[in-house]
Design an enzyme around this catalytic site. Structure first.
Site, mmCIF file in Angstrom:
data_model
loop_
_atom_site.group_PDB
_atom_site.id
_atom_site.type_symbol
_atom_site.label_atom_id
_atom_site.label_comp_id
_atom_site.label_asym_id
_atom_site.label_seq_id
_atom_site.Cartn_x
_atom_site.Cartn_y
_atom_site.Cartn_z
ATOM 1 C CB SER A 13 -0.902 -0.073 1.361
ATOM 2 O OG SER A 13 -0.233 0.080 2.451
ATOM 3 N NE ARG A 96 15.439 -11.786 2.910
ATOM 4 C CZ ARG A 96 15.624 -13.060 3.168
ATOM 5 N NH1 ARG A 96 14.868 -13.948 3.060
ATOM 6 N NH2 ARG A 96 16.787 -13.410 3.399
ATOM 7 C CG HIS A 114 8.802 1.647 12.906
ATOM 8 N ND1 HIS A 114 8.861 0.160 12.655
ATOM 9 C CD2 HIS A 114 8.606 1.911 13.978
ATOM 10 C CE1 HIS A 114 8.530 -0.185 13.887
ATOM 11 N NE2 HIS A 114 8.373 0.829 14.469
#
Length: 205
Positions: A13, A96, A114
């Protein structure tokens, strides 16, 4: 012109928000070159190719870890024109941990977002951490990627009030709306050459 590579693992998104910004002209001087996923069934691959006409690649882990995997990732990016000289790599839900060698290869040319106001609540389930801790304000952070997890110099932050009845899911949904504003804005600033890193601080010129 900045050659953009976006790394995803799922729906992408934030990738969608960035590519929409490029397509509309809100983000200038950026050429989307490739979207790479470590998962062949990532929904964002279809979004990139069908909605925006951006080439896609899948780089399977094949049990490789660290730089052993990331050098395949770097090769896929560079083959598409996303180089350490004129490229920008955006992590958009790429599940990852990037190796130190990859970070050094694309030094200060990797961005991540974040769902918390770093340095608070790094790592996984940041929204749940915020709700459990009882903070009144949370949000999102766009930052440069360095050798640590969610530790790189902060570029932009946007805030969201935490309501008394919030769950991890309701807070995450409101933070995601702010992510879709912050990430394209940060990419625009990078492309315009308006970000100057001074130690831990990022000055917006």
């Amino acid at each position: 012109m900045i050659n953009l590579g976006i790394l995803i693992s799922g729906r992408g998104s934030n990738m969608d928000a960035i590519l929409a910004g490029v397509k509309s002209g809100i983000i200038p001087n950026v050429r989307p070159c490739v979207v790479v996923s470590n998962k062949p069934d990532a929904a964002g691959l279809d979004t990139a190719s069908k909605k925006y006409g951006v080439p896609t690649k899948v780089v399977l882990p094949d049990d490789l870890k660290g730089w052993d995997y990331d050098k395949k990732l770097a090769a896929a990016l560079e083959d598409s024109g996303v180089t350490p000289q004129d490229g920008l790599v955006c992590l958009a839900g790429f599940m990852r941990i990037i190796s130190p060698e990859f970070v050094r290869h694309y030094k200060m040319r990797i961005l991540n977002i974040h769902p918390a106001l770093l340095p608070s609540f790094p790592g996984l389930h940041a929204q749940r951490q915020a709700v459990d801790y009882g903070v009144k304000v949370s949000g999102c952070t766009v930052h440069f990627v360095d050798d640590g997890v969610d530790l790189g110099p902060v570029i932009l932050q946007k805030t969201v009030h935490v309501m008394d009845g919030d769950t991890e899911e309701t807070l995450a949904a409101r933070i995601l709306e702010k992510e879709h504003e912050a990430y394209p804005e940060a990419v625009k600033l990078f492309a315009q050459g308006r970000l100057k890193v001074e130690g831990r601080k990022v000055r917006i010129l």
